[in-house]
Design a protein around this motif. Structure first.
Motif, short mmCIF file in Angstrom:
data_model
loop_
_atom_site.label_atom_id
_atom_site.label_comp_id
_atom_site.label_asym_id
_atom_site.label_seq_id
_atom_site.Cartn_x
_atom_site.Cartn_y
_atom_site.Cartn_z
N SER A 186 12.34 -4.39 11.56
CA SER A 186 13.64 -4.81 11.02
C SER A 186 13.89 -4.42 9.57
O SER A 186 15.02 -4.11 9.19
N THR A 187 12.86 -4.47 8.73
CA THR A 187 13.09 -4.24 7.30
C THR A 187 12.84 -2.81 6.86
O THR A 187 12.98 -2.51 5.68
N TYR A 188 12.48 -1.92 7.79
CA TYR A 188 12.25 -0.53 7.39
C TYR A 188 13.56 0.14 6.98
O TYR A 188 14.60 -0.02 7.62
N SER A 189 13.47 0.95 5.94
CA SER A 189 14.55 1.88 5.63
C SER A 189 14.40 3.09 6.56
O SER A 189 13.34 3.29 7.16
N PRO A 190 15.43 3.91 6.70
CA PRO A 190 15.28 5.12 7.50
C PRO A 190 14.11 5.99 7.04
O PRO A 190 13.39 6.58 7.85
N ALA A 191 13.90 6.06 5.72
CA ALA A 191 12.80 6.87 5.19
C ALA A 191 11.45 6.28 5.59
O ALA A 191 10.50 7.02 5.91
N GLU A 192 11.35 4.95 5.59
CA GLU A 192 10.09 4.30 5.98
C GLU A 192 9.81 4.51 7.47
O GLU A 192 8.67 4.76 7.87
N THR A 193 10.85 4.39 8.28
CA THR A 193 10.68 4.64 9.72
C THR A 193 10.16 6.06 9.95
O THR A 193 9.23 6.27 10.74
N ALA B 191 8.50 7.95 7.81
CA ALA B 191 7.15 8.11 7.25
C ALA B 191 6.09 7.48 8.16
O ALA B 191 5.03 8.07 8.39
N ILE B 192 6.39 6.28 8.68
CA ILE B 192 5.41 5.60 9.55
C ILE B 192 5.28 6.34 10.88
O ILE B 192 4.18 6.46 11.44
N THR B 193 6.37 6.85 11.39
CA THR B 193 6.32 7.63 12.63
C THR B 193 5.50 8.90 12.44
O THR B 193 4.69 9.27 13.30
N LEU C 208 0.85 -1.19 0.00
CA LEU C 208 0.00 0.00 0.00
C LEU C 208 0.88 1.25 0.00
O LEU C 208 1.95 1.26 0.63
N ASN C 209 0.44 2.30 -0.67
CA ASN C 209 1.17 3.56 -0.58
C ASN C 209 0.74 4.29 0.70
O ASN C 209 -0.16 3.83 1.42
N MET C 210 1.36 5.41 0.99
CA MET C 210 1.09 6.08 2.25
C MET C 210 -0.35 6.57 2.35
O MET C 210 -0.95 6.54 3.43
N GLU C 211 -0.92 6.99 1.25
CA GLU C 211 -2.32 7.43 1.26
C GLU C 211 -3.24 6.26 1.61
O GLU C 211 -4.18 6.40 2.39
N GLN C 212 -2.94 5.10 1.05
CA GLN C 212 -3.75 3.91 1.33
C GLN C 212 -3.53 3.42 2.76
O GLN C 212 -4.48 2.96 3.41
N LEU C 213 -2.30 3.52 3.27
CA LEU C 213 -2.04 3.16 4.66
C LEU C 213 -2.81 4.05 5.62
O LEU C 213 -3.35 3.58 6.62
N GLU C 214 -2.86 5.32 5.29
CA GLU C 214 -3.63 6.23 6.13
C GLU C 214 -5.12 5.86 6.08
O GLU C 214 -5.82 5.89 7.11
N GLU C 215 -5.60 5.48 4.91
CA GLU C 215 -6.99 5.03 4.77
C GLU C 215 -7.24 3.80 5.64
O GLU C 215 -8.27 3.71 6.34
N LEU C 216 -6.30 2.85 5.61
CA LEU C 216 -6.42 1.64 6.43
C LEU C 216 -6.48 1.99 7.91
O LEU C 216 -7.38 1.53 8.64
N CYS C 217 -5.54 2.77 8.37
CA CYS C 217 -5.49 3.13 9.79
C CYS C 217 -6.74 3.89 10.21
O CYS C 217 -7.29 3.65 11.29
N THR C 218 -7.19 4.80 9.36
CA THR C 218 -8.38 5.59 9.67
C THR C 218 -9.61 4.68 9.82
O THR C 218 -10.49 4.93 10.65
N GLU D 212 1.96 9.93 14.34
CA GLU D 212 1.74 11.22 15.00
C GLU D 212 0.50 11.92 14.43
O GLU D 212 -0.30 12.49 15.18
N LYS D 213 0.33 11.86 13.13
CA LYS D 213 -0.81 12.51 12.48
C LYS D 213 -2.13 11.92 12.97
O LYS D 213 -3.10 12.66 13.19
N LEU D 214 -2.16 10.60 13.13
CA LEU D 214 -3.41 9.91 13.48
C LEU D 214 -3.53 9.64 14.97
O LEU D 214 -4.48 8.98 15.41
N HIS D 215 -2.57 10.12 15.75
CA HIS D 215 -2.57 9.94 17.21
C HIS D 215 -2.55 8.46 17.60
O HIS D 215 -3.21 8.04 18.55
#
Length: 286
Positions: free
Chosen positions: A227-234, A236-238, A202-212, A242-245
């Motif tokens: 373990s498999t996150y890149s620094p950029a992924e860490t 972005a997920i963080t 899923l892209n970040m927009e779709q992940l946000e949709e899932l979490c919402t 924060e955005k979704l509390h």
């Protein structure tokens, strides 16, 4: 210099598809200096009693956990995983759900044996169960038996010819809904966390949709360290958490020799999960 306590909130044992027993996982955590560890085996709590007894004996905090699989019925229908933490392993709602999952798993395994036998690949559920050796039966155990009986030349042939989606020996797995996974965790008194969200395609927009969608069901957190996150992924997920509390969680997804490049507590030498993650998540348990 004193370092903050480090934990691991995503660990597997021989109760599902890891190679360390629950007690051995607790002992390893103690040996490497973790202050807490959660055992989160796939769709089972069978290892928790041994795990928590070992924790008491060793003097390390052992957190009751599970990793539920569910289907999200949107986009490409990804299989998603919900980790439960800090629940009561003896809660009747959880016990009933475990029975339901086991019955569904047993039915699927029996049907796969029947389908394979119907095309000349004769094997029994007892043979597959013996190969699993007390672990949850997976398609890998079917592949092992097919190889042992000489039906295939190499294990990979089982998946490419017989037991993957659309092939003659495959039976689709039944999944819980995401809502039911979270509901079960919450009713048993635990915190519910979305596991490794980067693995769902899923892209970040779709992940946000899932979490919402999951938050109203009771989702408490999301794995911000994995373990498999890149620094950029860490990052972005963080930011998404924060955005979704949502509360941050994290874990190695340790499987022992089944994932030899992923180490307990440190993953691929890229993890240092602070105890504060569990401090906050614990507030969501009861």
């Amino acid at each position: 210099m004193q370092y903050p306590p480090i934990i691991d909130l995503h660990v597997h044992s021989t109760a599902s598809d890891g190679t360390y027993t629950p007690a051995e996982a607790a002992k390893l955590a103690k040996t490497i200096g973790l202050s807490a560890i959660a055992l989160t085996d796939h769709d089972t709590i069978d290892g928790l009693e041994e795990f928590q007894k070992a924790g008491t004996s060793l003097g390390i905090e052992t957190i009751a956990g599970i990793e539920f699989a569910a289907l999200w019925e949107k986009h490409h229908r990804p299989e998603i995983h919900i980790v439960g933490l800090g629940f009561d392993p003896n809660h009747p709602v959880l016990s009933a759900r475990m029975k339901e999952i086991k019955e569904s798993r047993d039915t699927r395994n029996r049907k796969m044996c029947e389908k394979l036998s119907s095309i000349g690949l004769h094997l029994t559920l007892d043979e597959v169960a013996a190969n699993a050796g007390g672990e949850i039966i997976t398609r890998a155990h079917f592949a092992n038996v097919l190889l042992q009986k000489g039906y295939i030349a190499k294990k990979e042939d089982a998946f490419s010819r017989y037991i993957s989606t659309g092939l003659p020996g495959y039976v689709e797995r039944e999944f819980l809904t995401p809502a039911l996974c979270i509901q079960t965790i919450k009713e048993a008194g635990g915190a519910a966390v979305l596991a490794h969200p980067t693995l769902y395609g899923l892209n970040m927009e779709q992940l946000e949709e899932l979490c919402t969608e999951l938050i109203p069901y009771g989702l408490d957190g999301i794995e911000c360290q994995y373990s498999t996150y890149s620094p950029a992924e860490t990052k972005a997920i963080t930011a998404l958490a924060e955005k979704l509390h949502l509360l941050p969680s994290g874990g190695s997804d340790f499987h022992g020799k089944n994932k030899p490049n992923i180490h307990l507590g440190s993953g691929k030498s890229n993890l240092a999960i602070p105890y504060s993650f569990w401090t906050e998540l614990k507030k969501k348990t009861k």
